[in-house]
Design a protein around this motif. Structure first.
Motif, PDB file in Angstrom:
ATOM      1  N   GLY A   1      14.416 -14.646-101.063  1.00  0.00           N
ATOM      2  CA  GLY A   1      15.663 -14.288-101.221  1.00  0.00           C
ATOM      3  C   GLY A   1      16.525 -13.960 -99.786  1.00  0.00           C
ATOM      4  O   GLY A   1      15.681 -13.838 -98.985  1.00  0.00           O
ATOM      5  N   PHE A   2      17.404 -13.537 -99.972  1.00  0.00           N
ATOM      6  CA  PHE A   2      18.129 -13.074 -98.744  1.00  0.00           C
ATOM      7  C   PHE A   2      17.859 -11.774 -98.421  1.00  0.00           C
ATOM      8  O   PHE A   2      17.752 -10.893 -98.953  1.00  0.00           O
ATOM      9  N   GLY A   3      17.929 -11.407 -97.040  1.00  0.00           N
ATOM     10  CA  GLY A   3      17.862 -10.241 -96.613  1.00  0.00           C
ATOM     11  C   GLY A   3      19.178  -9.377 -96.943  1.00  0.00           C
ATOM     12  O   GLY A   3      20.096 -10.136 -97.555  1.00  0.00           O
ATOM     13  N   ASP A   4      19.268  -8.023 -96.533  1.00  0.00           N
ATOM     14  CA  ASP A   4      20.454  -7.435 -96.851  1.00  0.00           C
ATOM     15  C   ASP A   4      21.722  -7.924 -96.254  1.00  0.00           C
ATOM     16  O   ASP A   4      22.810  -8.139 -97.014  1.00  0.00           O
ATOM     17  N   LEU A   5      21.833  -8.034 -94.995  1.00  0.00           N
ATOM     18  CA  LEU A   5      23.174  -8.479 -94.416  1.00  0.00           C
ATOM     19  C   LEU A   5      23.412 -10.032 -94.718  1.00  0.00           C
ATOM     20  O   LEU A   5      24.466 -10.491 -94.983  1.00  0.00           O
ATOM     21  N   GLU A   6      22.260 -10.859 -94.940  1.00  0.00           N
ATOM     22  CA  GLU A   6      22.373 -12.190 -95.288  1.00  0.00           C
ATOM     23  C   GLU A   6      23.034 -12.175 -96.747  1.00  0.00           C
ATOM     24  O   GLU A   6      23.930 -12.831 -96.995  1.00  0.00           O
ATOM     25  N   ALA A   7      22.653 -11.251 -97.577  1.00  0.00           N
ATOM     26  CA  ALA A   7      23.330 -11.313 -99.089  1.00  0.00           C
ATOM     27  C   ALA A   7      24.789 -10.958 -98.955  1.00  0.00           C
ATOM     28  O   ALA A   7      25.640 -11.306 -99.674  1.00  0.00           O
ATOM     29  N   GLU A   8      24.851  -9.909 -98.126  1.00  0.00           N
ATOM     30  CA  GLU A   8      26.332  -9.321 -98.122  1.00  0.00           C
ATOM     31  C   GLU A   8      27.382 -10.530 -97.549  1.00  0.00           C
ATOM     32  O   GLU A   8      28.428 -10.575 -98.090  1.00  0.00           O
ATOM     33  N   ILE A   9      26.817 -11.147 -96.464  1.00  0.00           N
ATOM     34  CA  ILE A   9      27.688 -12.249 -95.980  1.00  0.00           C
ATOM     35  C   ILE A   9      27.902 -13.366 -97.106  1.00  0.00           C
ATOM     36  O   ILE A   9      28.996 -13.839 -97.406  1.00  0.00           O
ATOM     37  N   MET A  10      26.837 -13.713 -97.574  1.00  0.00           N
ATOM     38  CA  MET A  10      27.071 -14.656 -98.816  1.00  0.00           C
ATOM     39  C   MET A  10      27.673 -14.340 -99.708  1.00  0.00           C
ATOM     40  O   MET A  10      28.644 -15.058-100.575  1.00  0.00           O
ATOM     41  N   ASP A  11      27.794 -13.189-100.433  1.00  0.00           N
ATOM     42  CA  ASP A  11      28.387 -12.194-101.359  1.00  0.00           C
ATOM     43  C   ASP A  11      30.026 -12.494-101.242  1.00  0.00           C
ATOM     44  O   ASP A  11      30.786 -12.855-101.877  1.00  0.00           O
ATOM     45  N   ARG A  12      30.370 -12.149 -99.494  1.00  0.00           N
ATOM     46  CA  ARG A  12      31.711 -12.188 -99.421  1.00  0.00           C
ATOM     47  C   ARG A  12      32.233 -13.728 -99.469  1.00  0.00           C
ATOM     48  O   ARG A  12      33.401 -13.882-100.179  1.00  0.00           O
ATOM     49  N   LEU A  13      31.561 -14.681 -99.056  1.00  0.00           N
ATOM     50  CA  LEU A  13      31.923 -16.119 -99.128  1.00  0.00           C
ATOM     51  C   LEU A  13      32.235 -16.519-100.316  1.00  0.00           C
ATOM     52  O   LEU A  13      33.063 -17.187-100.761  1.00  0.00           O
ATOM     53  N   TRP A  14      31.131 -16.046-101.576  1.00  0.00           N
ATOM     54  CA  TRP A  14      31.131 -16.647-102.769  1.00  0.00           C
ATOM     55  C   TRP A  14      32.110 -16.079-103.329  1.00  0.00           C
ATOM     56  O   TRP A  14      33.074 -16.906-104.257  1.00  0.00           O
ATOM     57  N   SER A  15      32.394 -14.748-103.219  1.00  0.00           N
ATOM     58  CA  SER A  15      33.629 -13.922-103.727  1.00  0.00           C
ATOM     59  C   SER A  15      34.898 -14.463-103.529  1.00  0.00           C
ATOM     60  O   SER A  15      35.788 -14.603-104.251  1.00  0.00           O
ATOM     61  N   TRP A  16      35.218 -15.096-102.169  1.00  0.00           N
ATOM     62  CA  TRP A  16      36.193 -15.408-101.708  1.00  0.00           C
ATOM     63  C   TRP A  16      36.648 -16.590-102.024  1.00  0.00           C
ATOM     64  O   TRP A  16      37.802 -17.287-102.182  1.00  0.00           O
ATOM     65  N   GLY A  17      35.680 -17.560-102.062  1.00  0.00           N
ATOM     66  CA  GLY A  17      35.777 -18.965-102.747  1.00  0.00           C
ATOM     67  C   GLY A  17      36.389 -19.889-101.917  1.00  0.00           C
ATOM     68  O   GLY A  17      37.369 -20.872-101.784  1.00  0.00           O
ATOM     69  N   ARG A  18      36.175 -19.546-100.380  1.00  0.00           N
ATOM     70  CA  ARG A  18      36.767 -20.262 -99.348  1.00  0.00           C
ATOM     71  C   ARG A  18      35.912 -20.049 -98.084  1.00  0.00           C
ATOM     72  O   ARG A  18      35.306 -19.040 -97.946  1.00  0.00           O
ATOM     73  N   ALA A  19      36.270 -20.810 -97.201  1.00  0.00           N
ATOM     74  CA  ALA A  19      35.770 -20.877 -95.820  1.00  0.00           C
ATOM     75  C   ALA A  19      36.217 -19.397 -95.089  1.00  0.00           C
ATOM     76  O   ALA A  19      37.194 -19.328 -95.221  1.00  0.00           O
ATOM     77  N   ALA A  20      35.505 -19.011 -94.103  1.00  0.00           N
ATOM     78  CA  ALA A  20      36.033 -17.872 -93.485  1.00  0.00           C
ATOM     79  C   ALA A  20      35.436 -17.750 -91.987  1.00  0.00           C
ATOM     80  O   ALA A  20      34.249 -18.262 -91.625  1.00  0.00           O
TER      81      ALA A  20
END
Length: 122
Positions: free
Chosen positions: A3-22
């Motif tokens: 699974g992702f580490g804490d910061l990895e998970a936070e980054i992925m969560d943002r990108l998945w939630s936004w539904g766009r590249a950033a």
């Protein structure tokens, strides 16, 4: 697959939630609303996620723009498959898993199984 580490998970969560590249700057700015983080820390972790194959990136001007290579649902499914591979009694593990499902989750599982059945029926 781990699974992702804490910061990895936070980054992925943002990108998945936004539904766009950033850009890394957009990610940093959003994460800093909750806690202080250095820009270089976020870019390093985003680069690690890119190296691991979880993010694709494209250079836009001077900045890298990051985008997930799979959906949150596909990632979750991969984790579930990995967990099943740790037991020789997959049927038993699935039984325990299903036994702990809510009614809504069980209905969603039934619907998913029906979709697969229909797709596989010639």
């Amino acid at each position: 697959m781990r699974g992702f580490g804490d910061l990895e998970a936070e980054i992925m969560d943002r990108l998945w939630s936004w539904g766009r590249a950033a850009t890394a700057r957009e990610i940093v700015d959003d994460l800093q609303l909750r806690r202080p983080l250095a820009y270089t820390t976020v870019t390093t972790v985003a680069d690690i996620l890119h190296t691991k194959g979880w993010l694709r990136r494209e250079k836009v001007g001077r900045a890298w723009v990051y985008e997930p290579t799979c959906t949150r649902e596909a990632y979750t499914a991969q984790l579930m498959h990995q967990a099943l591979e740790t037991t020789s009694d997959r049927a038993g593990a699935l039984l325990h898993f299903v036994d702990r499902m809510s009614g809504d989750e069980a209905s969603a599982l039934r619907a998913a199984l029906e979709q697969v059945k229909e797709r596989d029926t010639p």
